[in-house]
Design a protein around this motif. Structure first.
Motif, PDB file in Angstrom:
ATOM      1  N   LYS A 282      25.449   6.550  16.277  1.00  0.00           N
ATOM      2  CA  LYS A 282      25.937   7.342  15.149  1.00  0.00           C
ATOM      3  C   LYS A 282      27.377   7.764  15.362  1.00  0.00           C
ATOM      4  O   LYS A 282      28.211   7.673  14.439  1.00  0.00           O
ATOM      5  CB  LYS A 282      25.044   8.570  14.971  1.00  0.00           C
ATOM      6  CG  LYS A 282      25.428   9.458  13.796  1.00  0.00           C
ATOM      7  CD  LYS A 282      24.479  10.645  13.669  1.00  0.00           C
ATOM      8  CE  LYS A 282      24.874  11.529  12.505  1.00  0.00           C
ATOM      9  NZ  LYS A 282      23.964  12.711  12.381  1.00  0.00           N
ATOM     10  N   LYS A 283      27.715   8.206  16.575  1.00  0.00           N
ATOM     11  CA  LYS A 283      29.080   8.664  16.871  1.00  0.00           C
ATOM     12  C   LYS A 283      30.083   7.517  16.715  1.00  0.00           C
ATOM     13  O   LYS A 283      31.161   7.696  16.100  1.00  0.00           O
ATOM     14  CB  LYS A 283      29.131   9.207  18.298  1.00  0.00           C
ATOM     15  CG  LYS A 283      30.540   9.595  18.783  1.00  0.00           C
ATOM     16  CD  LYS A 283      31.105  10.753  17.995  1.00  0.00           C
ATOM     17  CE  LYS A 283      32.313  11.389  18.675  1.00  0.00           C
ATOM     18  NZ  LYS A 283      33.425  10.463  18.934  1.00  0.00           N
TER      19      LYS A 283
ATOM     20  N   GLU B 212      30.603   6.720  13.045  1.00  0.00           N
ATOM     21  CA  GLU B 212      31.450   7.731  12.406  1.00  0.00           C
ATOM     22  C   GLU B 212      32.920   7.555  12.795  1.00  0.00           C
ATOM     23  O   GLU B 212      33.820   7.682  11.953  1.00  0.00           O
ATOM     24  CB  GLU B 212      30.959   9.128  12.791  1.00  0.00           C
ATOM     25  CG  GLU B 212      29.610   9.472  12.175  1.00  0.00           C
ATOM     26  CD  GLU B 212      29.028  10.769  12.716  1.00  0.00           C
ATOM     27  OE1 GLU B 212      29.538  11.262  13.761  1.00  0.00           O
ATOM     28  OE2 GLU B 212      28.059  11.292  12.129  1.00  0.00           O
TER      29      GLU B 212
ATOM     30  N   ARG C 244      34.494   4.565  10.861  1.00  0.00           N
ATOM     31  CA  ARG C 244      34.816   4.900   9.470  1.00  0.00           C
ATOM     32  C   ARG C 244      35.970   5.904   9.412  1.00  0.00           C
ATOM     33  O   ARG C 244      36.829   5.822   8.514  1.00  0.00           O
ATOM     34  CB  ARG C 244      33.569   5.433   8.772  1.00  0.00           C
ATOM     35  CG  ARG C 244      32.529   4.323   8.526  1.00  0.00           C
ATOM     36  CD  ARG C 244      31.327   4.823   7.789  1.00  0.00           C
ATOM     37  NE  ARG C 244      30.457   3.697   7.411  1.00  0.00           N
ATOM     38  CZ  ARG C 244      29.141   3.691   7.526  1.00  0.00           C
ATOM     39  NH1 ARG C 244      28.513   4.764   7.987  1.00  0.00           N
ATOM     40  NH2 ARG C 244      28.443   2.637   7.164  1.00  0.00           N
ATOM     41  N   LYS C 245      35.991   6.820  10.333  1.00  0.00           N
ATOM     42  CA  LYS C 245      37.068   7.814  10.376  1.00  0.00           C
ATOM     43  C   LYS C 245      38.435   7.150  10.494  1.00  0.00           C
ATOM     44  O   LYS C 245      39.418   7.596   9.877  1.00  0.00           O
ATOM     45  CB  LYS C 245      36.829   8.759  11.560  1.00  0.00           C
ATOM     46  CG  LYS C 245      37.972   9.738  11.835  1.00  0.00           C
ATOM     47  CD  LYS C 245      37.661  10.571  13.076  1.00  0.00           C
ATOM     48  CE  LYS C 245      38.831  11.456  13.472  1.00  0.00           C
ATOM     49  NZ  LYS C 245      38.527  12.233  14.717  1.00  0.00           N
TER      50      LYS C 245
ATOM     51  N   LEU D 129      22.544   5.325   8.593  1.00  0.00           N
ATOM     52  CA  LEU D 129      23.984   5.169   8.836  1.00  0.00           C
ATOM     53  C   LEU D 129      24.640   4.255   7.803  1.00  0.00           C
ATOM     54  O   LEU D 129      25.833   3.979   7.890  1.00  0.00           O
ATOM     55  CB  LEU D 129      24.222   4.628  10.247  1.00  0.00           C
ATOM     56  CG  LEU D 129      23.712   5.521  11.394  1.00  0.00           C
ATOM     57  CD1 LEU D 129      24.024   4.899  12.739  1.00  0.00           C
ATOM     58  CD2 LEU D 129      24.309   6.913  11.299  1.00  0.00           C
TER      59      LEU D 129
END
Length: 464
Positions: free
Chosen positions: A199-200, A203, A206-207, A239
């Motif tokens: 998950k990290k 993220e 995408r960030k 996700l």
């Protein structure tokens, strides 16, 4: 859409599985890699390189990074286990030597439409090493303005600095190895990867602007149950990936010795394994994903989904991909290059790969020149695998080959599949049913004239 209403009953499906679950190729190429020969004629390469030098073209570039920090016991990839990241610097030195040699045979107006880093673990490389690799690619190749640039990622060893480096070199798609989110399954296959890590990394990607995300899962692993696999699907969809590849675990310990560490009694039964696939197909389609074929899924509107409908879907050594018209240039240990005329593979031993480049020659170990018959059969096999149908008139128009006249025995063999509900014959061709899409490899095998000799030389995974 595949659903329970247009599939046979579970008992009927199990009977079909038992009938057709035999060893067979995955058809990432035709002919398959077992046909490649080490005693090839060097003039084949000379002719291929001369053609590339004189003709501008778009290419797909694959770079193999063989290193992994630890051994996953299920894995069949070409890899080297090490924690010494300085080996990445040496490897990049040799990749540059290979790039320089390859670029000498590329027309200056040619450009890359696709780039893919595979492995091993590409993110074994440090952020600085990734930046250097990106610089090398631009030094020796031109990139098209719409180049799809993808990388395989192991979320266990990726920092935000890795993600930033990937963004800086132009990466716009990432494929994350997940396999399974259940802790007991992860322990059994020697790949501990808490879901929070996945998950990290997602993220962070995408960030920093890498919006196109793929996930790789495996069904049929030891300790998996239908319930735990459903939880893996739920975790994964939370996700919101663009694509999923859900591979069938292939247990071939004679070919992949690490698999001997897995206990046979821990594996799900064939029926349980197949139920996982059916569950995935139904569940993903209910959640907005299109079943591309075999083991690939994509959101409706994704480039892979568009390629399926536009007829530009292809199979290559990474699975289903877009841009069927692109020749592939593969760099690094074990990389396989392909064109309309020729396949060739680099040395699979790292020292041999280095030694060839030290001598100033490309590290090519094996090659195969396609015959005219191979080219025809390749089109048939790839239409089955990528389009699920063949129109005789259309095929004749494109190739000048009358399938009914030239392949009567093969077409007759399809009657067995028609009887089992895998395809429907028409006066001008045949199309594969929803049930038949589960057995694409079996159908394609009918047209593989190399298969009998290949079976004697190599071990294949089961088709289901």
């Amino acid at each position: 859409m595949m659903n329970k209403d247009n599939l046979p009953t579970n008992r009927q499906l199990l009977q079909l599985i038992n009938k057709y679950n035999v060893p067979g190729p995955r058809y990432t190429s035709y002919p398959t890699a077992v046909q490649f020969q080490s005693n090839f004629n060097q003039s084949l390469l000379t002719s291929e390189f001369r053609y590339r030098s004189n003709n501008p073209a778009f290419y797909s570039l694959y770079i193999h990074i063989p290193f992994c920090f630890s051994l996953c016991w299920y894995c069949g990839c070409t890899k080297l286990i090490t924690k010494d990241q300085s080996r990445g610097d040496t490897y990049l030195d040799y990749l540059e030597k290979e790039m320089e040699l390859v670029s000498e045979h590329i027309h200056p107006e040619s450009s890359l439409r696709q780039i893919h880093f595979g492995g091993g673990t590409p993110t074994f490389l440090t952020p600085d090493q990734l930046l250097r690799l990106g610089e090398l690619i631009r030094k020796y190749f031109r990139l098209h303005s719409t180049c799809e640039f993808s990388v395989e990622i192991d979320p266990r060893k990726v920092t935000e600095e890795h993600v930033i480096a990937l963004t800086q070199i132009g990466c716009n798609r990432a494929s994350l190895g997940v396999q399974d989110t259940n802790p007991e399954v992860q322990k059994t296959i020697h790949r501990i990867q808490p879901f929070e890590q996945t998950k990290k990394v997602t993220e962070d990607l995408r960030k920093h602007g890498i919006q196109h995300i793929n996930f790789d899962l495996i069904y049929g692993l030891p300790k998996q149950t239908l319930q735990t696999f459903q939880k893996t699907l739920d975790d994964t969809l939370s996700l919101n990936p663009d694509r999923l590849a859900i591979y069938s675990y292939a247990h071939i310990p004679k070919v992949m010795p690490a698999q001997k560490l897995l206990k046979v009694e821990d594996f799900p039964s064939t029926e349980e394994k197949f139920t996982m696939l059916l569950t995935a197909i139904e569940y993903l389609q209910e959640n907005g994903y299109e079943y591309i074929g075999m083991d690939h899924f994509a959101k409706e509107g994704d480039e892979l989904s568009k390629a399926l409908h536009e007829g530009s879907l292809q199979r290559n050594f990474q699975g289903y991909s877009t841009h069927a018209d692109l020749d592939m240039i593969a760099l690094g240990m074990s990389g396989i290059s392909q064109s309309g005329r020729l396949y060739y593979q680099n040395e699979k031993d790292l020292n041999d790969y280095y030694s060839s480049l030290d001598e100033g020659i490309l590290p090519i170990k094996k090659a195969y020149s396609l015959t005219d018959e191979d080219k025809i059969r390749r089109q048939i096999v790839m239409q089955i695998m990528c389009r699920g149908e063949i129109n005789y008139d259309e095929f004749n128009s494109k190739t000048g080959i009358n399938l009914q006249k030239n392949y009567p025995e093969e077409l007759e063999q399809l009657s067995t599949f028609e009887g089992d509900g895998f395809l429907i014959k028409t006066p001008n061709g045949f199309h594969i049913t929803e049930t038949g899409r589960l057995f694409l490899r079996n159908i394609a095998m009918v047209f593989d004239e190399h298969l009998q000799s290949a079976r004697r030389k190599a071990s294949y995974s089961k088709t289901v």
